[in-house]
Motif scaffolding. Structure first.
Motif, mmCIF file in Angstrom:
data_model
loop_
_atom_site.group_PDB
_atom_site.id
_atom_site.type_symbol
_atom_site.label_atom_id
_atom_site.label_comp_id
_atom_site.label_asym_id
_atom_site.label_seq_id
_atom_site.Cartn_x
_atom_site.Cartn_y
_atom_site.Cartn_z
ATOM 1 N N MET A 1 -35.314 2.749 12.130
ATOM 2 C CA MET A 1 -33.904 3.060 12.119
ATOM 3 C C MET A 1 -33.643 4.020 10.949
ATOM 4 O O MET A 1 -34.061 3.785 9.830
ATOM 5 N N ASP A 2 -32.941 5.071 11.251
ATOM 6 C CA ASP A 2 -32.632 6.084 10.261
ATOM 7 C C ASP A 2 -31.603 5.563 9.260
ATOM 8 O O ASP A 2 -30.687 4.816 9.622
ATOM 9 N N LYS A 3 -31.763 5.970 8.001
ATOM 10 C CA LYS A 3 -30.843 5.488 6.957
ATOM 11 C C LYS A 3 -29.406 5.933 7.222
ATOM 12 O O LYS A 3 -28.464 5.269 6.800
ATOM 13 N N ASN A 4 -29.219 7.041 7.931
ATOM 14 C CA ASN A 4 -27.863 7.494 8.256
ATOM 15 C C ASN A 4 -27.127 6.486 9.127
ATOM 16 O O ASN A 4 -25.910 6.359 9.030
ATOM 17 N N ARG A 5 -27.853 5.785 9.970
ATOM 18 C CA ARG A 5 -27.211 4.780 10.821
ATOM 19 C C ARG A 5 -26.697 3.611 9.987
ATOM 20 O O ARG A 5 -25.596 3.102 10.223
ATOM 21 N N VAL A 6 -27.477 3.208 9.004
ATOM 22 C CA VAL A 6 -27.080 2.096 8.136
ATOM 23 C C VAL A 6 -25.879 2.506 7.284
ATOM 24 O O VAL A 6 -24.878 1.780 7.203
ATOM 25 N N GLN A 44 -21.775 9.948 11.022
ATOM 26 C CA GLN A 44 -23.052 9.744 10.344
ATOM 27 C C GLN A 44 -23.951 8.814 11.147
ATOM 28 O O GLN A 44 -25.154 9.040 11.246
ATOM 29 N N ASN A 45 -23.376 7.799 11.762
ATOM 30 C CA ASN A 45 -24.139 6.890 12.600
ATOM 31 C C ASN A 45 -24.715 7.633 13.803
ATOM 32 O O ASN A 45 -25.867 7.431 14.189
ATOM 33 N N ALA A 46 -23.921 8.515 14.395
ATOM 34 C CA ALA A 46 -24.388 9.292 15.544
ATOM 35 C C ALA A 46 -25.529 10.230 15.148
ATOM 36 O O ALA A 46 -26.501 10.384 15.897
ATOM 37 N N ILE A 47 -25.426 10.833 13.970
ATOM 38 C CA ILE A 47 -26.503 11.705 13.486
ATOM 39 C C ILE A 47 -27.787 10.905 13.321
ATOM 40 O O ILE A 47 -28.863 11.347 13.712
ATOM 41 N N GLY A 48 -27.674 9.728 12.755
ATOM 42 C CA GLY A 48 -28.841 8.859 12.605
ATOM 43 C C GLY A 48 -29.443 8.492 13.949
ATOM 44 O O GLY A 48 -30.664 8.442 14.107
ATOM 45 N N GLY A 49 -28.588 8.253 14.936
ATOM 46 C CA GLY A 49 -29.077 7.942 16.281
ATOM 47 C C GLY A 49 -29.835 9.112 16.893
ATOM 48 O O GLY A 49 -30.867 8.920 17.534
ATOM 49 N N LEU A 50 -29.328 10.316 16.669
ATOM 50 C CA LEU A 50 -30.018 11.508 17.174
ATOM 51 C C LEU A 50 -31.371 11.676 16.499
ATOM 52 O O LEU A 50 -32.364 11.998 17.159
ATOM 53 N N LYS A 51 -31.411 11.446 15.192
ATOM 54 C CA LYS A 51 -32.682 11.538 14.475
ATOM 55 C C LYS A 51 -33.677 10.517 15.010
ATOM 56 O O LYS A 51 -34.860 10.826 15.184
ATOM 57 N N ASP A 52 -33.211 9.301 15.262
ATOM 58 C CA ASP A 52 -34.087 8.271 15.823
ATOM 59 C C ASP A 52 -34.617 8.698 17.182
ATOM 60 O O ASP A 52 -35.798 8.507 17.490
ATOM 61 N N THR A 53 -33.758 9.275 18.006
ATOM 62 C CA THR A 53 -34.160 9.723 19.334
ATOM 63 C C THR A 53 -35.233 10.804 19.246
ATOM 64 O O THR A 53 -36.222 10.777 19.974
ATOM 65 N N VAL A 54 -35.030 11.751 18.339
ATOM 66 C CA VAL A 54 -36.001 12.835 18.159
ATOM 67 C C VAL A 54 -37.331 12.277 17.670
ATOM 68 O O VAL A 54 -38.394 12.642 18.175
ATOM 69 N N LYS A 55 -37.282 11.372 16.695
ATOM 70 C CA LYS A 55 -38.517 10.765 16.185
ATOM 71 C C LYS A 55 -39.272 10.039 17.293
ATOM 72 O O LYS A 55 -40.489 10.163 17.417
ATOM 73 N N ASP A 56 -38.530 9.265 18.109
ATOM 74 C CA ASP A 56 -39.154 8.532 19.204
ATOM 75 C C ASP A 56 -39.759 9.493 20.232
ATOM 76 O O ASP A 56 -40.851 9.244 20.756
#
Length: 61
Positions: A1-6, A44-56
């Motif tokens: 989980m990306d820190k931006n989501r937290v 910021q939560n949405a940005i973290g979600g996008l980063k998680d999606t890209v990483k996955d």
């Protein structure tokens, strides 16, 4: 989980509290700050979600 989501989730909670306190106290400035914090947290939560999606997606290749 990306820190931006937290961090984004924490900002949403903080904003909700500020908004509620501002509304209860009749402080429109505090209420508006709370709304702004909530929006900032959602973004910021949405940005973290996008980063998680890209990483996955990159791990899957």
């Amino acid at each position: 989980m990306d820190k931006n989501r937290v961090i984004g989730s924490a900002k949403q909670v903080k904003g909700a509290v500020k908004q509620a306190v501002g509304k209860a106290a009749g402080d429109s400035k505090l209420e508006a700050e709370g709304k702004a914090d909530k929006v900032e947290g959602k973004v910021q939560n949405a940005i973290g979600g996008l980063k998680d999606t890209v990483k996955d997606a990159l791990k899957g290749k």
